[in-house]
Design an enzyme around this catalytic site. Structure first.
Site, PDB file in Angstrom:
ATOM      1  N   TYR A 191      -3.047  -1.246   8.452  1.00 31.15           N
ATOM      2  CA  TYR A 191      -4.410  -1.948   8.415  1.00 31.15           C
ATOM      3  C   TYR A 191      -4.832  -1.594  10.420  1.00 31.15           C
ATOM      4  O   TYR A 191      -3.915  -1.384  11.159  1.00 31.15           O
ATOM      5  CB  TYR A 191      -3.989  -3.451   8.640  1.00 31.15           C
ATOM      6  CG  TYR A 191      -3.485  -4.138   7.532  1.00 31.15           C
ATOM      7  CD1 TYR A 191      -4.281  -3.856   6.369  1.00 31.15           C
ATOM      8  CD2 TYR A 191      -2.115  -3.753   6.446  1.00 31.15           C
ATOM      9  CE1 TYR A 191      -4.500  -4.490   5.265  1.00 31.15           C
ATOM     10  CE2 TYR A 191      -1.956  -3.511   5.504  1.00 31.15           C
ATOM     11  CZ  TYR A 191      -2.927  -4.453   4.395  1.00 31.15           C
ATOM     12  OH  TYR A 191      -3.147  -4.408   2.765  1.00 31.15           O
TER      13      TYR A 191
ATOM     14  N   ARG B 116       0.961  -1.214  -0.492  1.00 33.46           N
ATOM     15  CA  ARG B 116      -0.054   0.045   0.096  1.00 33.46           C
ATOM     16  C   ARG B 116       0.975   0.977  -0.314  1.00 33.46           C
ATOM     17  O   ARG B 116       0.862   2.143   1.372  1.00 33.46           O
ATOM     18  CB  ARG B 116      -1.286   0.119   0.828  1.00 33.46           C
ATOM     19  CG  ARG B 116      -2.229  -0.630   0.279  1.00 33.46           C
ATOM     20  CD  ARG B 116      -3.279  -0.931   2.034  1.00 33.46           C
ATOM     21  NE  ARG B 116      -4.023  -1.264   0.983  1.00 33.46           N
ATOM     22  CZ  ARG B 116      -5.336  -1.605   2.135  1.00 33.46           C
ATOM     23  NH1 ARG B 116      -5.474  -1.456   2.932  1.00 33.46           N
ATOM     24  NH2 ARG B 116      -6.618  -2.370   1.282  1.00 33.46           N
TER      25      ARG B 116
ATOM     26  N   ASP C  17      -4.208  -2.045  -6.110  1.00 30.75           N
ATOM     27  CA  ASP C  17      -4.255  -2.253  -4.780  1.00 30.75           C
ATOM     28  C   ASP C  17      -6.034  -3.371  -5.645  1.00 30.75           C
ATOM     29  O   ASP C  17      -7.212  -2.738  -5.174  1.00 30.75           O
ATOM     30  CB  ASP C  17      -4.767  -1.181  -4.400  1.00 30.75           C
ATOM     31  CG  ASP C  17      -4.746  -1.109  -3.027  1.00 30.75           C
ATOM     32  OD1 ASP C  17      -4.919  -2.675  -2.411  1.00 30.75           O
ATOM     33  OD2 ASP C  17      -4.821  -0.890  -2.057  1.00 30.75           O
TER      34      ASP C  17
ATOM     35  N   SER D 225      -8.831  -2.760  -2.105  1.00 32.80           N
ATOM     36  CA  SER D 225      -9.119  -1.406  -1.976  1.00 32.80           C
ATOM     37  C   SER D 225      -9.814  -1.650  -3.459  1.00 32.80           C
ATOM     38  O   SER D 225     -11.164  -0.652  -2.847  1.00 32.80           O
ATOM     39  CB  SER D 225      -8.591   0.137  -2.299  1.00 32.80           C
ATOM     40  OG  SER D 225      -7.327   0.169  -1.348  1.00 32.80           O
TER      41      SER D 225
ATOM     42  N   GLN E 183      -0.810   1.995  -5.211  1.00 34.24           N
ATOM     43  CA  GLN E 183      -2.581   2.277  -5.453  1.00 34.24           C
ATOM     44  C   GLN E 183      -3.636   2.100  -6.957  1.00 34.24           C
ATOM     45  O   GLN E 183      -4.077   1.434  -6.260  1.00 34.24           O
ATOM     46  CB  GLN E 183      -2.433   3.904  -5.256  1.00 34.24           C
ATOM     47  CG  GLN E 183      -2.354   4.692  -4.661  1.00 34.24           C
ATOM     48  CD  GLN E 183      -2.332   5.754  -3.930  1.00 34.24           C
ATOM     49  OE1 GLN E 183      -2.724   7.039  -4.635  1.00 34.24           O
ATOM     50  NE2 GLN E 183      -2.441   6.185  -2.263  1.00 34.24           N
TER      51      GLN E 183
END
Length: 387
Positions: free
Chosen positions: A230, A122, A130, A133, A127
């Site tokens: 996390y 991450r 990902d 996500s 991004q």
């Protein structure tokens, strides 16, 4: 000669997504790949074979996988699929590696260079790759839609000549990507929304979406976040205090949505039967962690269970319930990652094993399980000559 990409039709019955969109096929063609799509692969995502053909893909069968240099999938390949891949092929998918070491060893024995998209770091550069996500975002949205469909009242407050309909109260447990999207969606539908999370940073995010934050904010709470962003497992003492606060709050709610998952571990139990029993008649709970054992006691995989008078929705693969959107995003994640493996000048595969993205996501390579998180110390090393 161009490298060949094979996009497989998913063999798991409940998997509706596909690993390529029309846009990503165009992108792969521009990167210099020949692309073969297994017949019917995109049907459940509203992409007919003819649309793939129109942008230069060839429609083939599972037999075409044998010649492929790169195989793109949504889920980890089965034993039968692995037997149809050539040694040295690159396989990219959501691999679900935790607790599935035997499957990883099988891919290693087959000589596959495999990558788990859910292990993508991450970081800013990654991004757009990902998948956690992109898919959790849609799962959070769909959780609210499923809850609204099961709940037998309106969500927004409605003032009519015949009287006022009060707004539904929605409580979201876990304010990660899925939880934040659930909050935003429930707010758009007019519900009164509250949320909880063990990460201090979530408080401001929840408030920014117009929801109320509910948590025991002691010293342990203030230190509760891992370096990767996390949630980390809390002490038994904190869990007990938080459970008491949440139990009192849940009793006043119409809809509860749970989203708590810790990578590599069973889903934490957040809602017990006693909490459900205290909820209003006709209340709804949606468990987004049902595939990892569930956050809600009594949740049943693939069903809407009646638990203490509450309708508990336990649908797996929530993102897959809006497959057209989920596939479009997942396919973009994949092709963006695949692009990092291509030499732009020669338009051929050029795997840089020192790249931090490659190192973080690679599971197997050269006949071995290479990811340090999944290497079995008791497993004999497999040399290339043994394959």
């Amino acid at each position: 000669m161009s490298n060949l990409v094979f996009v497989a039709k998913e063999s798991v019955a409940e998997e509706t997504r596909v690993a390529a969109s029309v846009e990503t096929v165009k992108k792969m063609k521009n990167l210099g790949f020949d692309v073969v799509i297994e017949a019917g692969a995109g049907a459940l995502s509203r992409i007919p074979d003819t649309e793939y053909e129109a942008v230069g893909a060839r429609i083939g069968s599972i037999k075409d996988a044998k010649a492929a240099d790169v195989i793109l999938k949504v889920r980890r390949p089965t034993s039968k699929e692995i037997s149809g891949y050539k040694s040295g092929a690159i396989v990219i998918a959501i691999m679900d590696p935790y607790g599935n070491e035997a499957a990883l060893a099988e891919m290693a024995r087959a000589g596959l260079t495999s990558f788990a998209m859910e292990l993508m770091p991450r970081i800013t550069r990654a991004q757009s790759m990902d998948v956690l996500s992109s898919q959790a975002n849609l799962a959070g949205y769909q959780a609210v839609i499923e809850a609204a469909a099961v709940y037998d009242r309106a969500l927004p407050m409605m003032m009519t000549a015949a009287g006022t309909v009060p707004a539904a109260k929605v409580f979201v447990m876990g304010a990660g990507v899925a939880g934040l999207q659930a909050i935003a969606t429930a707010r758009r539908l007019g519900a009164l929304v509250s949320a909880t999370d063990v990460r201090p940073a979530a408080k401001e995010q929840v408030a920014s979406l117009g929801a109320k934050f509910v948590a025991v904010e002691d010293e342990e709470f203030k230190a509760a976040e891992t370096a990767g962003g996390y949630a980390k497992e809390m002490s038994k003492e904190y869990q007990a205090k938080q459970a008491a606060l949440v139990a009192d709050h849940i009793a006043k709610q119409d809809i509860v949505i749970t989203t708590a998952l810790i990578p590599g571990r069973p889903a934490p139990r957040l809602v017990g039967r006693d909490m459900l029993k205290a909820m209003r008649p006709g209340a709804v709970a949606v468990d987004l962690a049902v595939e990892r054992g569930g956050n809600i006691e009594g949740a049943e995989y693939g069903k809407i269970a009646d638990v203490e008078g509450v309708k508990v929705v336990g649908y797996p693969n929530m993102a897959g319930r809006i497959a057209a959107s989920a596939s479009a995003l997942y396919a973009k994640n994949l092709v963006t990652f695949l692009e990092t493996m291509v030499d732009k000048d020669t338009k051929s595969l050029a795997l840089n094993r020192t790249d931090e993205l490659i190192k973080a996501t690679m599971l197997t390579d050269g006949g071995e399980v290479v990811n340090p998180n999944f290497v079995d110390p008791d497993q004999p090393t497999i040399k290339k000559g043994d394959l």
